[in-house]
Design a protein around this motif. Sequence first.
Motif, mmCIF file in Angstrom:
data_model
loop_
_atom_site.group_PDB
_atom_site.id
_atom_site.type_symbol
_atom_site.label_atom_id
_atom_site.label_comp_id
_atom_site.label_asym_id
_atom_site.label_seq_id
_atom_site.Cartn_x
_atom_site.Cartn_y
_atom_site.Cartn_z
ATOM 1 N N ARG A 267 15.108 12.063 -1.240
ATOM 2 C CA ARG A 267 15.470 10.740 -1.741
ATOM 3 C C ARG A 267 15.045 9.654 -0.751
ATOM 4 N NH1 ARG A 267 21.651 11.585 -4.078
ATOM 5 N NH2 ARG A 267 21.081 13.032 -5.767
ATOM 6 N N GLU A 268 14.476 8.567 -1.257
ATOM 7 C CA GLU A 268 14.059 7.476 -0.380
ATOM 8 C C GLU A 268 14.209 6.140 -1.095
ATOM 9 O OE1 GLU A 268 10.058 8.574 0.680
ATOM 10 O OE2 GLU A 268 9.264 8.056 -1.285
ATOM 11 N N LEU A 269 14.586 5.128 -0.337
ATOM 12 C CA LEU A 269 14.694 3.775 -0.863
ATOM 13 C C LEU A 269 13.458 3.012 -0.414
ATOM 14 C CD1 LEU A 269 16.485 1.703 -2.385
ATOM 15 C CD2 LEU A 269 17.411 1.034 -0.164
ATOM 16 N N LYS B 33 0.823 -1.211 0.000
ATOM 17 C CA LYS B 33 0.000 0.000 0.000
ATOM 18 C C LYS B 33 0.857 1.260 0.000
ATOM 19 C CE LYS B 33 -3.706 2.563 0.421
ATOM 20 N NZ LYS B 33 -3.033 3.794 -0.050
ATOM 21 N N SER B 34 0.508 2.179 -0.872
ATOM 22 C CA SER B 34 1.281 3.398 -1.049
ATOM 23 C C SER B 34 1.125 4.360 0.122
ATOM 24 C CB SER B 34 0.839 4.093 -2.338
ATOM 25 O OG SER B 34 1.524 5.318 -2.499
ATOM 26 N N LYS B 35 2.168 5.195 0.306
ATOM 27 C CA LYS B 35 2.078 6.322 1.241
ATOM 28 C C LYS B 35 1.383 7.523 0.593
ATOM 29 C CE LYS B 35 6.511 6.394 2.070
ATOM 30 N NZ LYS B 35 7.825 6.828 2.630
ATOM 31 N N ASN C 132 6.993 0.478 -0.530
ATOM 32 C CA ASN C 132 6.435 1.786 -0.193
ATOM 33 C C ASN C 132 6.836 2.294 1.184
ATOM 34 O OD1 ASN C 132 4.937 3.365 -2.141
ATOM 35 N ND2 ASN C 132 3.699 1.510 -2.428
ATOM 36 N N ASP C 133 8.006 1.866 1.655
ATOM 37 C CA ASP C 133 8.587 2.461 2.850
ATOM 38 C C ASP C 133 10.061 2.106 2.905
ATOM 39 O OD1 ASP C 133 8.436 4.159 5.036
ATOM 40 O OD2 ASP C 133 6.622 3.177 5.798
ATOM 41 N N VAL D 17 14.051 1.378 4.682
ATOM 42 C CA VAL D 17 14.663 0.197 5.294
ATOM 43 C C VAL D 17 14.265 0.031 6.748
ATOM 44 C CG1 VAL D 17 16.860 -0.869 5.924
ATOM 45 C CG2 VAL D 17 16.626 0.279 3.709
ATOM 46 N N GLN D 18 14.302 1.096 7.522
ATOM 47 C CA GLN D 18 14.045 0.993 8.953
ATOM 48 C C GLN D 18 12.567 1.128 9.316
ATOM 49 O OE1 GLN D 18 16.254 -0.015 11.112
ATOM 50 N NE2 GLN D 18 17.805 -0.101 9.497
ATOM 51 N N ALA D 19 11.699 1.311 8.351
ATOM 52 C CA ALA D 19 10.265 1.404 8.649
ATOM 53 C C ALA D 19 9.759 0.098 9.253
ATOM 54 C CB ALA D 19 9.492 1.718 7.372
ATOM 55 N N ALA D 20 8.814 0.212 10.164
ATOM 56 C CA ALA D 20 8.287 -0.974 10.839
ATOM 57 C C ALA D 20 7.724 -1.981 9.849
ATOM 58 C CB ALA D 20 7.220 -0.569 11.852
ATOM 59 N N THR D 21 7.049 -1.490 8.799
ATOM 60 C CA THR D 21 6.461 -2.421 7.828
ATOM 61 C C THR D 21 7.542 -3.181 7.071
ATOM 62 O OG1 THR D 21 6.280 -0.560 6.284
ATOM 63 C CG2 THR D 21 4.318 -1.146 7.541
ATOM 64 N N THR D 22 8.636 -2.518 6.715
ATOM 65 C CA THR D 22 9.738 -3.198 6.030
ATOM 66 C C THR D 22 10.413 -4.194 6.962
ATOM 67 O OG1 THR D 22 10.091 -1.176 4.743
ATOM 68 C CG2 THR D 22 11.805 -2.843 4.626
ATOM 69 N N GLN D 23 10.563 -3.822 8.217
ATOM 70 C CA GLN D 23 11.212 -4.702 9.177
ATOM 71 C C GLN D 23 10.416 -5.981 9.426
ATOM 72 O OE1 GLN D 23 14.353 -4.087 11.079
ATOM 73 N NE2 GLN D 23 14.525 -2.894 9.191
#
Length: 316
Positions: A259-261, A142-144, A203-204, A206-212
């Motif tokens: 910039r965001e990965l 889901k997109s931000k 859509n987030d 590296v350190q975002a909770a959803t990615t983790q």
Amino acid sequence: MLLGTWNLENLYRPGGPFGPKDKAAYEAKLASLAAVITELDPTLLGVQEVGEPEALQDLAGMLAGEWHIALSAHPDVRGIRVGFLSRTEPRVVADTNAFPAHLRPVQSDDSGAEEPTTGRGLLAVEITTATGPLTAAVAHLKSKLLTYPGDRFFPHDEGERARYGAYALYRRAAEAATLRALADDLLAGDGRTRDVAVLGDMNDEVQAATTQILLGPPGSEIGTPGYDRPDQGDAARLWDVAPLIPADQRYSRINSGRRELIDHILASHHLVHRVTAAGTGLPGAEAPQLPSVGPDPAARREAPGSDHAPVWVRVE
């Protein structure tokens, strides 16, 4: 072998409500995408934002050699879905949008409506490589970028912005948990010997909770002392290759000048220790040159190429 992921940005044929308005703009977009894929030369490329299967077929037809396509049968309300372009025939091993057991539907708007499934399907394929089978799952969480009632891209007030940001986060977290459940199935508790990759537009960062959520057991991250020390978590863990990307290239989109990965490749224990290089954009090139996007995705309807950079790894 090169393994990659790329959000193709609204890949539709012309004339519809979401694609380019005319054939010339569509052909310019295809030509731009094809040039990047040709230079990238992937063995397997996960793709997102395929609005029409026929458009991906058009793109594949502009590439030299034989290419195979696998697409999810679970698009979102605009027809957007994930898929793969592959040099060898892929075998579909999973295509699902079902939340795992115990995960309940999540609220999606002020009316109290609930979403019981992922917005777009999660697709997993297996291909045969010179070193054995590779299993890869592709996702587009889901997109931000928020959409409000009446197809608005801008809120009436900050309270509405906050609520809809929370609804999007609920859904992205649920989708991440669903993708992690699929990863568990693909790893089958044997990540020490299986080549498994999970990739896509998460859509987030590296350190975002959803990615983790996607990583599984904590510990042994790339760049830490534990990376080369085997432990019990290696069988189920996934490693985000982001730390292997040169710092000046560690982004895949520019959002309002920042910039965001947000596009990621995660690899099993057996696979990550065979990665020899990682990057964004094109191998050997400088940092990606990308447009800065704002809150209205329709603003780039006529633009060629994509607002994302490919993310890739080279595997020995």
